[in-house]
Write an enzyme that holds these catalytic residues in place. Structure first.
Site, PDB file in Angstrom:
ATOM      1  N   GLU A  89     -12.476  -2.142  12.326  1.00 28.92           N
ATOM      2  CA  GLU A  89     -12.478  -1.394  11.065  1.00 28.92           C
ATOM      3  C   GLU A  89     -13.621  -1.802  10.134  1.00 28.92           C
ATOM      4  OE1 GLU A  89      -8.820  -1.829   8.888  1.00 28.92           O
ATOM      5  OE2 GLU A  89      -9.607  -0.851   7.109  1.00 28.92           O
ATOM      6  N   GLU A 101       0.825  -1.214   0.000  1.00 34.01           N
ATOM      7  CA  GLU A 101       0.000   0.000   0.000  1.00 34.01           C
ATOM      8  C   GLU A 101       0.862   1.269   0.000  1.00 34.01           C
ATOM      9  OE1 GLU A 101      -2.685  -0.626   3.330  1.00 34.01           O
ATOM     10  OE2 GLU A 101      -4.090  -1.647   2.004  1.00 34.01           O
ATOM     11  N   ASP A 142      -8.401  -9.049   4.358  1.00 35.68           N
ATOM     12  CA  ASP A 142      -8.152  -7.937   5.271  1.00 35.68           C
ATOM     13  C   ASP A 142      -9.175  -7.844   6.402  1.00 35.68           C
ATOM     14  OD1 ASP A 142      -7.070  -5.750   6.373  1.00 35.68           O
ATOM     15  OD2 ASP A 142      -7.629  -4.336   4.809  1.00 35.68           O
TER      16      ASP A 142
END
Ligand code: BDP
Length: 723
Positions: free
Chosen positions: A412, A310, A384
């Site tokens: 998240e 990323e 993820d």
């Protein structure tokens, strides 16, 4: 006179109200230490703990005394008598290696297997007195034992004849903070970072101490302070002074500090032209920097690194491998006993390959190439931190490299700061998954605790959900996930329900009805969330960037694999990601026994069906419903479950403190609203592909699809500015 009497009773009433309605803002976490309410139990405990003798002097022994003064003092509602009493009823705490008096009470064999952190709590006879002995080989082990004993009292256990031996299965049990130096927290939903970098090193906030107490109470012994999307500044001398101040606070609690290392730091801080791991100057820079750190913090734990992922820099920028990068830092920390945790969360935009496969493709060929003080930190699943993910195939694919677990405690993708989702059962689901690496029963837990392959270090990390909110985690039940993570890092065999009940008793009440009611909600909360967000193996269909709320329609992100459409692949035929041999073939990265289970629609457990298969809308499911109906009904059942949680919660009114009752009631109300939002928007969206009617029992969406698509939350918390 009458007036006086009235006034007196009013005074008593006031006093009672103040004590019973005492504000419970959640700050004290599970270490509340309110007086034991049952008078007979209180009486028993007071007899057993007439006095307390803590032997030896060290910062940890001081902390033990302080915790006992607070804990025992609070629970028994009296001042703790720190002396060697001649009466019956003594608590004796001391390091086995240092005190003859304690050596005389146990056999050496008893202590052999304890390691650094294991402890013994045993009721013994000493000079005709009944004594509770807490011992171990290091002072921090005694601290763990002390917290264990306090927990027994907090949960009203019989402590008249104790025979406890507790040894952690994992050596490094750590929290990863994704905290930035400006105090924002990536994926943080509980306010700002608790690290006040600006005021450090001079100002030591009481929070640092209470944070350390809470961690030590569940056996957490490592803290990585900074975001994995790292800032090289943390390695600058002035920042290292700040880190040192925190390390100085944590040391007495057995907690080591770790830092995230930005791979390009030699360029950014050292003004070198390269960060190539094979370059001598670069190696020298890291060696010197590491020496500098250890001079300030002799027990510094080591580095955590996100590289070539990323947008983070890494060895691949110089044509080198992850092993070259990790070994560079491993060499630097080795003389000091440090470790490197190198993350396997990598995926490349240029690769058209299924993101699910990329970590294995990059890391598996490097098996055996890492120095022995490197651990590869693997997220629980290959995509993820989704509401539910099959275990990461890497756990079954590296035989010569220590792997460690990375769980996410912060929610998240799981409702963030406002959804009650207990993760104990989910962590266990992953830990209990069988990799078949060395035959049947090679569970993920056994891979990471070193049972399967010999390894020096073992570790488990949890991405923290802690912030400046008064109750630390925004949702009080978020505390339970911090708690459960620590308990499972200590012992992966613990039962999630046992953990939940411990936490509930200490956090709310020992009243059975209250515990049972809340426990039932907790145990079904994860499945409920999976149902109303991503049933049957759907994944990564959250809104883009902040990941708050649904966004299955997202198809506009710059990278293919940041789009939700990439993951669900809905079309007129069906929905789901074909990862079989006719698709991306990610399944082949699992051991053949596991692959066999996942590879056909018939065998694949339904909870992973759309994770691994593109399934026709009209396929018959186990329930007899067709897939489309099943999806709709699962969304609906998730909503109904949350509705049930709220109704159940309402029954607790007046039974627990008003402050937390209302706080959780409001949050459950939000959760219900958002569960409906998830249901309605996802059903509206997927219906444009299935073209089938919404089945009976599921209401028509409240609004049309365009409305759901139009919602935007530019200031949703936890977002990274550049996303
Ligand atoms: C993802 C998060 C992102 C993190 C990344 C990571 O969305 O903010 O930086 O993982 O783990 O879950 O590196």
């Amino acid at each position: 006179m009458r007036f006086l009497k009235l006034n007196f009773s009013f005074f008593i009433f006031l006093l009672l109200s103040i004590t019973t309605l005492k504000a419970e803002d959640g700050y004290r976490l599970w270490l509340r230490y309110n007086p034991i309410e049952s008078s007979s139990l209180l009486e028993d405990y007071r007899k057993i703990f007439q006095s307390v003798d803590v032997l030896g002097e060290s910062s940890t022994m001081t902390v033990i005394r302080e915790e006992l003064a607070l804990g025992l003092g609070g629970l028994l509602d009296q001042k703790v008598n720190f002396s060697e009493s001649t009466n019956d009823g003594l608590l004796l705490i001391g390091n086995y290696n240092q005190h003859q008096k304690i050596k005389a009470l146990l056999k050496d064999e008893d202590l052999k297997v304890l390691g650094e952190d294991g402890f013994i709590i045993r009721t013994v006879q000493l000079n005709n007195q009944k004594v509770i002995l807490i011992t171990g080989l290091q002072d921090k082990a005694l601290l763990y034992g002390t917290f264990h004993l306090l927990k027994l009292l907090q949960t009203h256990q019989d402590v008249s004849n104790l025979q406890v031996k507790s040894i952690p299965k994992i050596k490094v049990r750590m929290l990863n903070h994704w905290d930035n130096l400006d105090r924002t927290v990536e994926r943080g939903y509980a306010g700002f970072s608790i690290w006040n970098w600006h005021q450090l090193p001079d100002y030591i906030d009481q929070r640092y101490i209470d944070y350390a107490r809470a961690n030590a109470s569940i056996g957490i012994n490592g803290v990585s302070l900074t975001n994995v999307n790292a800032n090289a500044l943390i390695l600058r001398p002035d920042y290292l002074e700040k880190v040192k101040a925190l390390a100085n606070v944590f040391r007495a609690y057995g907690i080591k500090v770790y830092l995230t290392a930005r791979f390009s730091a030699p360029i950014e801080l050292g003004k070198l032209e390269t960060a190539d791991p094979l370059n001598g100057e670069v190696q020298n820079w890291w060696n010197e920097k590491t020496k500098e750190i250890y001079t300030l913090i002799p027990d510094f734990g080591g580095f955590l690194v996100k590289a070539n992922s990323e947008g983070q820099p890494g060895p691949q920028n110089y044509g080198r491998t992850h092993a070259d990068g990790a070994n560079l830092l491993a060499e630097a920390v080795k003389p000091f006993g440090g470790i490197v945790m190198w993350r396997a969360f990598v995926y490349s935009n240029e690769e058209p390959e299924d993101r699910h496969k990329q970590a294995n493709l990059e890391f598996q060929p490097l098996d055996g190439k890492f120095k022995s003080n490197v651990l590869i930190q693997v997220k629980n699943g290959a995509i993820d931190f989704q509401p539910r993910e099959p275990f990461h195939p890497l756990f079954g694919a590296m035989e010569q490299t220590p792997l460690m677990m990375e769980f996410q405690i912060t929610q998240e993708y799981l409702g963030q700061g406002t959804h009650l989702v207990y993760l104990g059962g989910y962590y266990k689901e992953v830990l209990n998954s069988d990799t078949y690496q060395k035959g049947e029963n090679s569970t993920v837990a056994k891979v990471i605790n070193g049972n399967i392959n010999d390894q020096e270090v073992t570790a488990m990390a949890g991405v923290s959900n802690i912030g400046t909110d008064r109750n630390w985690t925004s949702h009080t039940f978020g505390q339970a996930n911090w708690y459960a993570f620590g308990r499972l890092a200590w012992d992966d065999q613990l039962d999630e329900e046992v953990i939940a009940k411990e936490w509930l008793k200490m956090t709310f009440s020992n009243n059975e009805e209250i515990v049972d009611t809340m426990n039932k909600i907790m145990q079904s909360s994860h499945e409920a969330m999976v149902n109303y967000m991503t049933p049957l193996g759907l994944h990564h269909i959250m809104a883009a960037g902040h990941h708050f709320g649904p966004g299955p329609w997202v198809d506009f992100m710059s990278r293919a694999d940041w789009n939700c459409t990439y993951y669900h692949k809905a079309d007129s035929i069906g929905v789901g990601f074909n990862r079989t041999s006719t698709g991306s073939d990610a399944i082949s990265q699992y051991h053949r026994q596991v692959a066999k289970k996942f590879s056909t629609m018939e065998n694949c457990p339904e909870e992973y069906l759309l994770w691994f298969h593109h399934v026709p809308w009209n396929r018959k499911m186990e329930s007899g419903n067709i897939l489309w109906d099943e999806i709709c009904l699962r969304y609906q059942s998730g909503v109904e479950q949350v509705d049930g949680f709220l109704n159940t919660w309402n029954k607790l009114e007046g039974k627990i403190d008003k402050e937390r009752f209302l706080h959780i009631k409001s949050l459950l109300t939000i959760q219900l609203k958002e569960a409906k939002w998830w249901r309605d928007s996802c059903i509206s969206y997927f219906q444009t592909f299935s073209n089938l009617p919404i089945p009976k029992g599921v209401p028509q969406p409240e609004k049309d699809l365009e409305y759901y698509k139009s919602l935007s939350f530019p200031y949703a918390p936890g977002i990274r500015p550049r996303w």
